[in-house]
Scaffold this active site. Structure first.
Site, short mmCIF file in Angstrom:
data_model
loop_
_atom_site.label_atom_id
_atom_site.label_comp_id
_atom_site.label_asym_id
_atom_site.label_seq_id
_atom_site.Cartn_x
_atom_site.Cartn_y
_atom_site.Cartn_z
N HIS A 91 0.86 -1.19 0.00
CA HIS A 91 0.00 0.00 0.00
C HIS A 91 0.90 1.24 0.00
O HIS A 91 1.97 1.24 0.63
CB HIS A 91 -0.91 -0.03 1.23
N GLU A 148 -3.89 2.32 -7.17
CA GLU A 148 -4.13 3.35 -6.16
C GLU A 148 -3.18 4.52 -6.40
O GLU A 148 -2.00 4.43 -6.06
CB GLU A 148 -3.89 2.77 -4.77
P1 PGA Z 1 -9.60 6.00 0.67
O1 PGA Z 1 -8.42 4.96 0.87
O2 PGA Z 1 -10.82 5.21 0.23
O3 PGA Z 1 -9.77 6.66 1.98
O4 PGA Z 1 -9.15 6.94 -0.40
C1 PGA Z 1 -8.20 3.96 -0.07
C2 PGA Z 1 -6.99 3.15 0.29
O5 PGA Z 1 -6.03 3.72 0.82
O6 PGA Z 1 -6.96 1.95 0.10
#
Ligand code: PGA
Length: 220
Positions: A91, A148
Site C-alpha cells: 500500500h 491506487e
Molecule cells: P480512501 O483509501 O478510500 O480513503 O481513499 C483507499 C486506500 O487507501 O486503500
C-alpha cells in the site's frame, strides 16, 4: 467476480468494531467477494462476526520475512488459524511511511502465496513496471492488483474512470490478465462507475461507515 475490500487502516478499537457490526448486514453475495481488512489486533474479534462465511478476512500488510527473530513483525505463519484469505501488500502508505521497497513487496507476495493467502498488490502509475519486475514471474498471475494513485487516497479526488481504464491495461500488460481493482476516494456515489468497469474496489474512508460500505456493496 467483484472484489469489495474494506481497508480500515489503523482505525477502530474493540468498541467501535462492535458498533460497526451492529449495523453492517450482509446477505449471501453471489459473484461478490467482500473482504474486510482490520488491524492485526482486531482479527480475532472480526473473525467471530463472520456467521456463515459471508465475508472474507484480510490483513493490511504482512511481514517480508518468514517466522523468526523479527521483533514486531507479523508473519504469514502467525496468521494461521485466523482464516485470513487475503493480504494487502505494498500500500502506498506502507511505501511512504515505512519505506517499503519493490523487493520487500515481492517477498511479501511470495510468503503470502506459500501460505495460501492471495496478495492484493497496490501500485501507482510510476512503478507498475518496476514492481511487476521485482515479483517472481510465476507469482504475477496469482495476484490481485489494486491501482491506487497517491493523490486519490483519502483526498476525495477519485481518479477519472478513463485514466483508471488506461492504467488497468498497463497493469494487465505487466502482471498478466489478473483481476484489477480501483482504490482512492471510492464512495457510495462513485462506486458503481468503477464496479461496472473494473474487477472491484478497495475502500478506505468510506468503509469505516458500515452504511456507506453496504451501499458500495449494493452498487456492484
Ligand atoms: P480512501 O483509501 O478510500 O480513503 O481513499 C483507499 C486506500 O487507501 O486503500
Amino acid at each position: 467476480m467483484k472484489y469489495l475490500i474494506a481497508n480500515w487502516k489503523s482505525h477502530k478499537n474493540i468498541e467501535e468494531i462492535e458498533a460497526w457490526f451492529s449495523i453492517f448486514k450482509l446477505d449471501s453475495q453471489p459473484n461478490k467477494e467482500v473482504i474486510i481488512c482490520p488491524s492485526f489486533s482486531s482479527l480475532s474479534q472480526v473473525s467471530t462476526k463472520n456467521n456463515g462465511d459471508k465475508f472474507k478476512l484480510g490483513v493490511q500488510d504482512i511481514s517480508p520475512f518468514p517466522a523468526g527473530a523479527y521483533t514486531g513483525a507479523v508473519s504469514a505463519l502467525n496468521l494461521k488459524g485466523f482464516g485470513v484469505k487475503y493480504a494487502i501488500v505494498g500500500h502506498s502508505e506502507r511505501r511512504r511511511y515505512f519505506h517499503e521497497t519493490h523487493q520487500e513487496v515481492a517477498n511479501k507476495v511470495a510468503l503470502c502465496l506459500e501460505n495460501k493467502i492471495t496478495p492484493i498488490v497496490c501500485v501507482d502509475d510510476e512503478y507498475i513496471t518496476a514492481q511487476a519486475a521485482a515479483i517472481e514471474k510465476i507469482h504475477l498471475k496469482k495476484c490481485i492488483v489494486a491501482y491506487e494513485e497517491l493523490g486519490a487516497i483519502g483526498t476525495g479526488h477519485n481518479q477519472p474512470l478513463e485514466h483508471v481504464l488506461k492504467i488497468n491495461q498497463v497493469i494487465k500488460a505487466n502482471f498478466s490478465d489478473v483481476p484489477v481493482i480501483y482504490g482512492g476516494s471510492v464512495n457510495p456515489t462513485n462506486a458503481k462507475m468503477y464496479l461496472d468497469n473494473t474487477d472491484g474496489v478497495l475502500v478506505g474512508t468510506a468503509s469505516l461507515d458500515p452504511q456507506d460500505f453496504m451501499a458500495i456493496i449494493a452498487a456492484s
